[in-house]
Design a protein around this motif. Sequence first.
Motif, PDB file in Angstrom:
ATOM      1  N   ALA A  89     -53.645  16.648  39.685  1.00 43.55           N
ATOM      2  CA  ALA A  89     -52.390  16.078  39.192  1.00 43.55           C
ATOM      3  C   ALA A  89     -51.190  16.852  39.732  1.00 43.55           C
ATOM      4  O   ALA A  89     -50.165  16.259  40.103  1.00 43.55           O
ATOM      5  CB  ALA A  89     -52.381  16.074  37.663  1.00 43.55           C
ATOM      6  N   ILE A  90     -51.290  18.179  39.785  1.00 40.00           N
ATOM      7  CA  ILE A  90     -50.198  18.997  40.325  1.00 40.00           C
ATOM      8  C   ILE A  90     -49.993  18.708  41.811  1.00 40.00           C
ATOM      9  O   ILE A  90     -48.862  18.547  42.286  1.00 40.00           O
ATOM     10  CB  ILE A  90     -50.487  20.484  40.086  1.00 40.00           C
ATOM     11  CG1 ILE A  90     -50.458  20.799  38.588  1.00 40.00           C
ATOM     12  CG2 ILE A  90     -49.475  21.357  40.834  1.00 40.00           C
ATOM     13  CD1 ILE A  90     -50.895  22.205  38.251  1.00 40.00           C
ATOM     14  N   ALA A  91     -51.106  18.638  42.542  1.00 39.62           N
ATOM     15  CA  ALA A  91     -51.000  18.333  43.968  1.00 39.62           C
ATOM     16  C   ALA A  91     -50.384  16.950  44.176  1.00 39.62           C
ATOM     17  O   ALA A  91     -49.568  16.749  45.087  1.00 39.62           O
ATOM     18  CB  ALA A  91     -52.379  18.412  44.617  1.00 39.62           C
ATOM     19  N   TYR A  92     -50.768  16.006  43.325  1.00 37.59           N
ATOM     20  CA  TYR A  92     -50.215  14.660  43.457  1.00 37.59           C
ATOM     21  C   TYR A  92     -48.722  14.654  43.142  1.00 37.59           C
ATOM     22  O   TYR A  92     -47.950  13.942  43.800  1.00 37.59           O
ATOM     23  CB  TYR A  92     -50.938  13.694  42.530  1.00 37.59           C
ATOM     24  CG  TYR A  92     -50.494  12.262  42.719  1.00 37.59           C
ATOM     25  CD1 TYR A  92     -51.013  11.494  43.749  1.00 37.59           C
ATOM     26  CD2 TYR A  92     -49.535  11.690  41.885  1.00 37.59           C
ATOM     27  CE1 TYR A  92     -50.588  10.192  43.948  1.00 37.59           C
ATOM     28  CE2 TYR A  92     -49.111  10.390  42.067  1.00 37.59           C
ATOM     29  CZ  TYR A  92     -49.639   9.645  43.100  1.00 37.59           C
ATOM     30  OH  TYR A  92     -49.217   8.361  43.297  1.00 37.59           O
ATOM     31  N   ALA A  93     -48.303  15.433  42.135  1.00 40.95           N
ATOM     32  CA  ALA A  93     -46.882  15.492  41.787  1.00 40.95           C
ATOM     33  C   ALA A  93     -46.064  16.023  42.958  1.00 40.95           C
ATOM     34  O   ALA A  93     -44.972  15.514  43.257  1.00 40.95           O
ATOM     35  CB  ALA A  93     -46.683  16.360  40.554  1.00 40.95           C
ATOM     36  N   VAL A  94     -46.568  17.054  43.631  1.00 41.45           N
ATOM     37  CA  VAL A  94     -45.857  17.602  44.795  1.00 41.45           C
ATOM     38  C   VAL A  94     -45.805  16.567  45.917  1.00 41.45           C
ATOM     39  O   VAL A  94     -44.751  16.347  46.537  1.00 41.45           O
ATOM     40  CB  VAL A  94     -46.538  18.897  45.278  1.00 41.45           C
ATOM     41  CG1 VAL A  94     -45.894  19.393  46.566  1.00 41.45           C
ATOM     42  CG2 VAL A  94     -46.462  19.975  44.194  1.00 41.45           C
TER      43      VAL A  94
END
Length: 259
Positions: A89-94
């Motif tokens: 999810a963090i990677a997707y947000a970036v």
Amino acid sequence: MLDATTRSGGTATVTPRTAATELAVATAVGPVAPTGFAARATRVLLSPWSRLSLLVALLAAAATAVLLFQPQELLTDGWPPQLGGAAAAIAYAVAYGVCTVAFVPRPLLNLAAGALFGSQLGLAAALAGTVLGAGISFCLGRALGQEALRPLLRGKWLKAADGQLSRHGFRSMLAVRLFPGVPFAAANYCAAVSRMGLLPFLLATGLGSIPNTAAYVVAGARASTPTSPAFLIALACITLPGLAGVVVAWRKRHRLRGD
């Protein structure tokens, strides 16, 4: 005398009053501005139009990268199996934030967030990416484009939009985010060119993007069951704010024109 210069053993000694006078003269003169080719090149590179050209080049490169790598394939191919849970999810947000800077449509990214992570985690990732992308665009526009573009704000519509964002930045941006109609990237760069502050811009973006983003994320999460109540409610939440935005823009058209 105190201000006389004395000599001792062939060495000149300057009295305190003389030294203070010389220091005052040197301070008044100030540093000499650099001249020559390097100085001229620096002034050209740091000029407003050079920075604006750099901004245009960066955005064009980002859009080209999106066309080459096609991030929309996440909707069909899914997320890389090496990542999962909160890290994904963090990677997707970036990635979401970078893609919005490169003009990838947010509805597509929101649908993908719901399809990949479900309603709750997908909404968190999409909102984080929205704020990140808006912040990057705002900072780029403020640093590289504001000084060159502000003198061009001569039209009535442009002046009205600039005045609203400069005087009532938070509530104006909140309304823009709540009622879709103004493209995401256009709102970011309009705010950057205005005198709106970064913190009110980010707060208004985060709060105002919740309803529309949640609707798309839920629709993406429930896309496999298009007749379910959750999908139908999400579809209604996508459609109704858009219609409301059209009505509000139609009613405010005379004010924007300055009539």
